[in-house]
Design an enzyme around this catalytic site. Structure first.
Site, PDB file in Angstrom:
ATOM      1  N   HIS A 234      17.963  -0.713  18.910  1.00 10.99           N
ATOM      2  CA  HIS A 234      16.460  -0.276  18.764  1.00 10.99           C
ATOM      3  C   HIS A 234      16.683   1.227  18.233  1.00 10.99           C
ATOM      4  CE1 HIS A 234      15.253  -3.801  20.865  1.00 10.99           C
ATOM      5  NE2 HIS A 234      15.552  -3.228  22.118  1.00 10.99           N
TER       6      HIS A 234
ATOM      7  N   GLU B   9      12.020   4.766  29.711  1.00 11.96           N
ATOM      8  CA  GLU B   9      11.399   3.522  30.187  1.00 11.96           C
ATOM      9  C   GLU B   9      11.524   3.890  32.002  1.00 11.96           C
ATOM     10  OE1 GLU B   9      12.551  -0.497  29.048  1.00 11.96           O
ATOM     11  OE2 GLU B   9      14.344   0.279  29.036  1.00 11.96           O
TER      12      GLU B   9
HETATM   13  C1  BG6 Z   1      14.927  -4.967  25.373  1.00 16.37           C
HETATM   14  C2  BG6 Z   1      16.014  -4.364  26.307  1.00 16.37           C
HETATM   15  O1  BG6 Z   1      15.460  -5.009  24.262  1.00 16.37           O
HETATM   16  O2  BG6 Z   1      13.944  -3.773  25.101  1.00 16.37           O
HETATM   17  C3  BG6 Z   1      15.303  -3.852  27.701  1.00 16.37           C
HETATM   18  O3  BG6 Z   1      16.896  -5.332  26.501  1.00 16.37           O
HETATM   19  C4  BG6 Z   1      14.148  -3.043  27.459  1.00 16.37           C
HETATM   20  O4  BG6 Z   1      16.322  -3.247  28.612  1.00 16.37           O
HETATM   21  C5  BG6 Z   1      13.132  -3.370  26.488  1.00 16.37           C
HETATM   22  O5  BG6 Z   1      13.648  -2.696  28.707  1.00 16.37           O
HETATM   23  C6  BG6 Z   1      12.251  -2.462  25.954  1.00 16.37           C
HETATM   24  O6  BG6 Z   1      11.358  -2.930  25.208  1.00 16.37           O
HETATM   25  P1  BG6 Z   1       9.859  -2.187  25.080  1.00 16.37           P
HETATM   26  O7  BG6 Z   1       9.057  -3.079  23.940  1.00 16.37           O
HETATM   27  O8  BG6 Z   1       9.190  -2.518  26.373  1.00 16.37           O
HETATM   28  O9  BG6 Z   1      10.169  -0.723  24.579  1.00 16.37           O
END
Ligand code: BG6
Length: 481
Positions: A235, A211
């Site tokens: 995740h 990220e």
């Molecule tokens: C969320 C987390 O579940 O997923 C966040 O709490 C994170 O911290 C986000 O930024 C990332 O999601 P995506 O869909 O942008 O990969």
């Protein structure tokens, strides 16, 4: 006629604004919301319905999938309401039910817990104290479910007491991502992949979830969670179990979940004294200055791990996973690196590829790109065109998201999952057992880490994370890809 409703606890939070309302707007545009459906945001602030709607408007404009349409938004807005509640005060829930009566709500409600897990218990107690309709309602629970095994088990007992299991929807929005859903098709409907999906042919698997953003406005929540509870335990473990599971007997939700759960049961314990070879934690430089973060915080914003699955298929194949905030890019991919062929191994043994002789083939790589680009890349060896017999590497690239039509037809995660819950479809939601087993594994890992390592490496913002993460994989003679 009574009105059905979605009640969002955490209605003024980042998740509601950034993800839920844009998803609900998209569902509205695609005509997927019932006509008599209300959305009630619950928060502690003093907003009127009008204040709330005008805040939501900006988020929908910026974050919904479909282009913003003023007229349609105004109509959508008529179903949005705001209700102020201090959700730690159990007595206030009596008034909430009075409000539901005033709004002529049916008992067919969906409660969305879009708040930190520390509030789940109070909200459930509050809702259960003044009415027994909770047993009939659905509840969507955001991750992380608890902050460790003990707290998750405790919450589960409370849920069991007041809720019907079939009405609990443990949401993990990664399960709604297009390419994650595609993994099973790619694996189980292609002989060329299905036939080699094991330790005879696969050398290692890498899961990267990078990220570029930091904790943004969520410092308070994040500082109590960290990358392990926020990303890894849910995740990344979902991704890992989908990549690794054995072929389910059927593609029913329950058989798929069983196959995933088998993987969680087989995660290899990490020997306490080796913990530094298996896990590296990092924190981005400047994290402790973020809003609502403890200035002495030791919370990790990065984690890299090596994981083994002790079953026949994956014996001795390492799964390297890493995720972090404030990294060089936003990118999520799964890399399957294959073993060298017998011929390549022979050449390697004879020391080809060193010096002038460049005739060495690379290991095949299958990359499944989850985001931002969705697609697949396959790297394989060819003869360099021309008169030499040198070996070159070619890429076969399939970009699913490059086709505008595919993007238009693919709902985003929250849209897909909200719709599934409204239709009582549980396939894309986690099972309690998955949550419990992943916490069990991580609890033990963390206990070892605290006892035998407890290191936290600071890394530069915009970098690839702490250099120490290279060692986890480098020690095995491999590289992150
Ligand atoms: C969320 C987390 O579940 O997923 C966040 O709490 C994170 O911290 C986000 O930024 C990332 O999601 P995506 O869909 O942008 O990969």
């Amino acid at each position: 006629m009574k009105n059905n409703a979605l009640i969002i606890f955490g209605g003024t939070g980042d998740l509601a604004y950034r993800k839920l309302f844009p998803a609900l707007y998209d569902l509205y545009i695609f005509d997927k919301l019932e006509k008599n459906f209300y959305i009630i945001g619950i928060g502690r602030r003093d907003y009127t319905n009008e204040d709330y709607r005008s805040i939501i408007k900006d988020w929908v404009k910026n974050f919904s999938r479909r282009a913003y349409d003023e007229e349609k938004f105004e109509k959508f807005c008529l179903s949005i309401f705001y209700y102020k509640l201090h959700f730690m005060e159990l007595e206030e829930y009596k008034n909430l039910y009075n409000y539901f009566n005033e709004m002529n709500l049916s008992n067919n409600l969906i409660y969305y817990y879009a708040v930190s897990p520390e509030f789940f218990e109070h909200i459930t107690d509050g809702l259960a104290k003044h009415s027994d309709i909770l047993k009939e309602s659905k509840i969507i629970v955001e991750k992380p479910f608890g902050k460790d095994l003990e707290s998750a088990q405790r919450l589960n007992l409370i849920f069991k007491k007041y809720l019907d299991y079939k009405n609990i929807y443990y949401i993990d929005h990664y399960l709604g991502k297009e390419m994650l859903l595609n993994i099973m098709t790619i694996r189980f409907f292609n002989t060329m992949f299905n036939g080699v999906w094991n330790n005879e042919f696969i050398d290692n698997v890498q899961i990267n979830v990078f990220e570029s953003i930091g904790v943004e406005t969520r410092g308070g929540y994040y500082d109590k969670s960290g990358a392990i509870a926020d990303m890894l335990q849910n995740h990344i473990f979902q991704i890992l179990s989908i990549v690794a599971m054995n072929e389910p007997d059927t593609f029913s939700s329950s058989d798929i979940k069983d196959a995933q759960i088998d993987i969680f049961k087989k995660l290899r314990k990490i020997n306490s004294k080796d913990i530094d070879d298996y896990m590296v934690l990092g924190q981005y430089d400047g994290y402790t200055k973020e809003k609502n973060v403890n200035p002495n915080s030791k919370t990790e914003t990065y984690v890299a791990m090596k994981i083994f699955i002790d079953n026949e298929r994956w014996k001795d194949v390492p799964f390297y996973v890493r995720t972090g905030k404030k990294l060089h890019s936003r990118e999520m991919s799964i890399i399957i690196q294959f073993k060298p062929t017998t011929h390549t191994s022979k050449m390697l043994a004879q020391n080809y590829g060193n010096g002038d002789l460049q005739q060495i083939a690379e290991n095949n790589i299958l990359e499944i790109k989850i985001q931002p680009e969705e697609g697949i890349n396959l790297r394989f060896n060819i003869k360099k065109p021309g008169t030499s017999d040198d070996i070159d590497v070619a890429n076969l690239n399939y970009c699913q998201s490059c086709d505008a039509q595919n993007s238009i037809n693919s709902p985003w995660s929250y849209e897909r999952l909200l719709e599934a819950c409204m239709n009582s479809n549980r396939t894309l939601f986690s099972r309690w057992e998955q949550i419990e087993l992943s916490w069990k594994y991580m609890n033990e890992v963390m206990d070892n880490y605290r006892k035998y390592s407890n290191k936290l490496y600071v890394y530069e913002q915009g970098s690839k994370g702490p250099a120490q993460a290279e060692k986890i994989i480098g020690k095995d003679g491999r590289k992150w890809i």
